[in-house]
Design a protein around this motif. Sequence first.
Motif, PDB file in Angstrom:
ATOM      1  N   ALA A  94       1.026  -1.163   0.131  1.00  0.00           N
ATOM      2  CA  ALA A  94       0.054   0.105   0.054  1.00  0.00           C
ATOM      3  C   ALA A  94       0.912   1.162  -0.064  1.00  0.00           C
ATOM      4  CB  ALA A  94      -0.766   0.178   1.212  1.00  0.00           C
ATOM      5  N   SER A  95       0.633   2.154  -0.927  1.00  0.00           N
ATOM      6  CA  SER A  95       1.435   3.519  -0.915  1.00  0.00           C
ATOM      7  C   SER A  95       1.070   4.233  -0.024  1.00  0.00           C
ATOM      8  CB  SER A  95       1.064   3.949  -2.370  1.00  0.00           C
ATOM      9  OG  SER A  95       1.905   5.128  -2.416  1.00  0.00           O
ATOM     10  N   SER A  96       1.790   5.282   0.276  1.00  0.00           N
ATOM     11  CA  SER A  96       1.906   6.442   1.137  1.00  0.00           C
ATOM     12  C   SER A  96       0.933   7.154   0.613  1.00  0.00           C
ATOM     13  CB  SER A  96       3.329   7.133   1.371  1.00  0.00           C
ATOM     14  OG  SER A  96       3.663   7.502   0.094  1.00  0.00           O
ATOM     15  N   LEU A  97       0.578   7.444  -0.659  1.00  0.00           N
ATOM     16  CA  LEU A  97      -0.497   7.854  -1.207  1.00  0.00           C
ATOM     17  C   LEU A  97      -1.903   7.493  -1.056  1.00  0.00           C
ATOM     18  CD1 LEU A  97       1.305   8.637  -4.788  1.00  0.00           C
ATOM     19  CD2 LEU A  97       1.488  10.154  -2.968  1.00  0.00           C
ATOM     20  N   ALA A  98      -2.712   8.012  -0.879  1.00  0.00           N
ATOM     21  CA  ALA A  98      -4.180   7.715  -0.607  1.00  0.00           C
ATOM     22  C   ALA A  98      -4.886   6.795  -1.573  1.00  0.00           C
ATOM     23  CB  ALA A  98      -5.137   9.130  -0.267  1.00  0.00           C
TER      24      ALA A  98
END
Length: 264
Positions: A94-98
């Motif tokens: 899972a990315s640090s981006l939403a």
Amino acid sequence: QRPLPCRTLRYVPAELEDKVVPDAEVLRTLLAVFRALFANALPRQRDVLAALPEPVRSKYQDLLSAQPRGAPVLGFTPQDVLYQTLGFSVARAASSLAAAGGVFVAAGRAPRGAVVGMYPGTVYQKYEPIFFQSIGNPFIFRCLDGVLIDGNDKGISKVVYRSCNGRDRLGPLRMSDSTWLTSEMQNPLAVGQYVNNCSNDRPANVCYQELDVPTGFPVELKQYLPNTTYSCAQQGPLRCVVLVALRDVGQGEELFSNYYTVVS
């Protein structure tokens, strides 16, 4: 997940100058990783070995003879092999981006200039049809010379890749890797399409670099190349795209890539 638009562009004056590391160094890295993957799965490669010329087969004979027939494969995952070979591994998470997926350095440290990923997919020449594959498809990578790579692992893109991959197979010898379309990837570098694009507050730590794989690439290692050509009549090198670290990238860091454009 679809990469976010990039606000930072890397400008290059000409294709040949768009190299962070020389092609020869990239090839050495890929060969080292692929040979380690091949050796790790050697008991499963008996049919492949039997189809190879004796001089090539003999290179692996000592390793094969050390494994009794019917023995299980060596106990390393492709991620383990990558770490043992290059000193780091990469993985999707899972990315640090939403609401986005991304790619991280999962273990170790990727030094500046290291090959940290490959962009998988079907390779299209400028004159080849890609209209239907491109509809709603955010995973099409455009090379500097207009060659396109479709890295989508779903829908018609997936069907086309599997078809071309099967078309080019010569008996037990696979000319490209299709496992990046599955959850059981054999080439752990084939995650480049999931690297998110950089932004002003998330600067790039990797960049794309194009590579033409020479026709003399070892045939037994082509099974790890995550690219295949749309046209069966295409001659010459296979276009691949790798991601290269722009700086040291430590364990747990997410990879962010930059776009580039050509300045005439």
